[in-house]
Design an enzyme around this catalytic site. Structure first.
Site, PDB file in Angstrom:
ATOM      1  N   HIS A  54      43.258  25.968  44.355  1.00  0.00           N
ATOM      2  CA  HIS A  54      43.216  25.938  42.855  1.00  0.00           C
ATOM      3  C   HIS A  54      43.566  25.012  41.853  1.00  0.00           C
ATOM      4  O   HIS A  54      43.740  23.694  42.621  1.00  0.00           O
ATOM      5  CB  HIS A  54      44.133  27.124  42.197  1.00  0.00           C
ATOM      6  CG  HIS A  54      45.476  26.882  42.612  1.00  0.00           C
ATOM      7  ND1 HIS A  54      46.015  26.833  43.891  1.00  0.00           N
ATOM      8  CD2 HIS A  54      46.616  26.788  41.618  1.00  0.00           C
ATOM      9  CE1 HIS A  54      47.438  26.368  43.491  1.00  0.00           C
ATOM     10  NE2 HIS A  54      47.664  26.572  42.313  1.00  0.00           N
ATOM     11  N   HIS A  56      45.611  23.638  40.013  1.00  0.00           N
ATOM     12  CA  HIS A  56      46.912  22.969  39.530  1.00  0.00           C
ATOM     13  C   HIS A  56      47.119  21.491  39.966  1.00  0.00           C
ATOM     14  O   HIS A  56      46.754  21.255  41.186  1.00  0.00           O
ATOM     15  CB  HIS A  56      48.138  23.763  39.849  1.00  0.00           C
ATOM     16  CG  HIS A  56      48.252  25.204  39.162  1.00  0.00           C
ATOM     17  ND1 HIS A  56      48.818  26.255  39.497  1.00  0.00           N
ATOM     18  CD2 HIS A  56      47.793  25.311  37.796  1.00  0.00           C
ATOM     19  CE1 HIS A  56      48.941  27.053  38.294  1.00  0.00           C
ATOM     20  NE2 HIS A  56      48.248  26.382  37.242  1.00  0.00           N
ATOM     21  N   ASP A  58      49.413  19.945  41.122  1.00  0.00           N
ATOM     22  CA  ASP A  58      50.224  19.654  42.530  1.00  0.00           C
ATOM     23  C   ASP A  58      49.311  20.231  43.749  1.00  0.00           C
ATOM     24  O   ASP A  58      49.932  20.401  44.999  1.00  0.00           O
ATOM     25  CB  ASP A  58      51.609  20.327  42.500  1.00  0.00           C
ATOM     26  CG  ASP A  58      51.740  21.897  42.350  1.00  0.00           C
ATOM     27  OD1 ASP A  58      50.460  22.301  41.737  1.00  0.00           O
ATOM     28  OD2 ASP A  58      52.421  22.426  42.744  1.00  0.00           O
ATOM     29  N   HIS A  59      48.042  20.462  43.555  1.00  0.00           N
ATOM     30  CA  HIS A  59      47.353  20.763  44.493  1.00  0.00           C
ATOM     31  C   HIS A  59      45.891  20.038  44.636  1.00  0.00           C
ATOM     32  O   HIS A  59      45.361  19.677  45.676  1.00  0.00           O
ATOM     33  CB  HIS A  59      46.655  22.253  44.556  1.00  0.00           C
ATOM     34  CG  HIS A  59      47.801  23.305  44.502  1.00  0.00           C
ATOM     35  ND1 HIS A  59      48.172  24.037  45.758  1.00  0.00           N
ATOM     36  CD2 HIS A  59      48.966  23.543  43.914  1.00  0.00           C
ATOM     37  CE1 HIS A  59      49.329  24.683  45.744  1.00  0.00           C
ATOM     38  NE2 HIS A  59      49.982  24.509  44.381  1.00  0.00           N
ATOM     39  N   HIS A 113      47.081  34.184  40.207  1.00  0.00           N
ATOM     40  CA  HIS A 113      48.057  32.918  39.919  1.00  0.00           C
ATOM     41  C   HIS A 113      47.043  32.186  38.978  1.00  0.00           C
ATOM     42  O   HIS A 113      47.775  31.692  37.769  1.00  0.00           O
ATOM     43  CB  HIS A 113      48.231  32.195  41.222  1.00  0.00           C
ATOM     44  CG  HIS A 113      49.102  31.016  40.975  1.00  0.00           C
ATOM     45  ND1 HIS A 113      50.313  30.942  40.495  1.00  0.00           N
ATOM     46  CD2 HIS A 113      48.771  29.555  41.408  1.00  0.00           C
ATOM     47  CE1 HIS A 113      50.922  29.490  40.648  1.00  0.00           C
ATOM     48  NE2 HIS A 113      49.811  28.791  40.759  1.00  0.00           N
ATOM     49  N   ASP A 135      48.782  29.330  46.396  1.00  0.00           N
ATOM     50  CA  ASP A 135      49.864  29.826  45.693  1.00  0.00           C
ATOM     51  C   ASP A 135      49.852  31.335  45.635  1.00  0.00           C
ATOM     52  O   ASP A 135      50.396  31.622  44.434  1.00  0.00           O
ATOM     53  CB  ASP A 135      50.177  29.079  44.242  1.00  0.00           C
ATOM     54  CG  ASP A 135      50.662  27.729  44.403  1.00  0.00           C
ATOM     55  OD1 ASP A 135      50.866  27.196  45.472  1.00  0.00           O
ATOM     56  OD2 ASP A 135      50.693  26.938  43.513  1.00  0.00           O
TER      57      ASP A 135
HETATM   58 ZN   LIG Z   1      49.537  26.583  41.447  1.00  0.00          ZN
END
Ligand SMILES: [Zn+2]
Length: 263
Positions: A54, A56, A58-59, A113, A135
């Site tokens: 996804h 975000h 931090d990914h 999420h 997540d």
């Molecule tokens: Zn996330």
């Protein structure tokens, strides 16, 4: 196919899939580029694929640098994340299949999420089952519902819980396990399985060892966010339906009691 786990940032995990025959690697959700490059260079591996679950930061934080450092890297992510992930080459939807290291992964669309969240399920030729879930599921938890609805998250979790084999290794993107189970213990203080699990987590975390991957069979027994049909949990929460039970646990998890850390 070999799998390596790199702990980065506060509590993120980056996963590296290795094709030992070709000395090639794929990376799942590179939060950062530097530790990935360090690992690949030390092990003489060339990056060929980035698999994102996804959008975000931090990914996907390492995507750009990795694509600059390694030429011809292909970036895979969900079709609904189109425009939210730089340099995306493949736009995956539920039911698609992708290949790496002569193995096949099924793509599942799991909104909740985020609205574009997908996961990668490798069923290896040797019988092993590996689910890279981002997540959506954590050991003792599930992702916060940022973009989707409770209903969407419930249906994503139901699909995963009821369709992947029990012996599936679940590779969650965060080390939240201790906090998650300490909070679930407050919800279900009489649950002895959860108490035993906490002891097991503590002994790993004291040595700074990861609790990831977790096993689907164990999460089905322990994780209150996946146990919406457990009569004891329903009694505790005074809920009747599965959806109602899931929502009640998710809401409890959204404003958790303060827990004391054992170390
Ligand atoms: Zn996330």
């Amino acid at each position: 196919m070999k799998i390596e786990l790199l702990p980065v940032l506060n509590d993120n995990y980056i996963f590296i899939l290795i094709d030992e025959l070709k000395s090639e690697a794929a990376v799942i959700d590179p939060a950062e580029a530097k530790p990935v490059i360090q690992f690949l260079e030390t092990n003489n591996l060339k990056l060929t694929h980035i698999f994102n679950t996804h959008h975000h930061a931090d990914h996907i934080g390492g995507n750009k640098k990795l694509c600059e450092f390694y030429k011809n890297v292909k970036v895979y992510a969900g079709e609904k994340d189109s425009g939210r992930i730089g340099k995306q080459d493949f736009f995956l939807k539920h039911g698609d299949k992708i290949n790496f290291a002569d193995e096949i992964a099924n793509i599942y669309y799991v909104p909740g999420h985020t609205l574009g969240h997908i996961c990668y399920h490798f069923l290896l030729k040797n019988g092993e089952s590996h689910l890279f879930i981002g997540d959506t599921i954590f050991s003792g938890g599930c992702g916060k519902i940022f973009e989707g609805t409770f209903e969407q998250m419930f249906s994503s979790l139901s699909f995963i819980r009821d369709s992947v084999p029990d012996n599936t290794f679940v590779w969650c993107s965060h080390e939240y396990t201790l906090e998650n189970y300490l909070i679930l213990e407050c919800l279900e203080p009489q649950n002895l399985n959860i108490k035993a699990k906490i002891q097991n987590i503590i002994s790993l975390r004291e040595k700074n060892l990861p609790t990831i991957p977790c096993l689907m069979s164990e999460e089905k027994i322990l994780n209150s966010l996946l146990r919406w049909d457990d009569p004891n949990l329903r009694k505790t929460l005074s809920t009747k339906s599965s959806l109602e039970t899931f929502i009640a646990v998710r809401k409890f998890r959204d404003s958790p009691p303060k827990v004391k850390y054992p170390f």
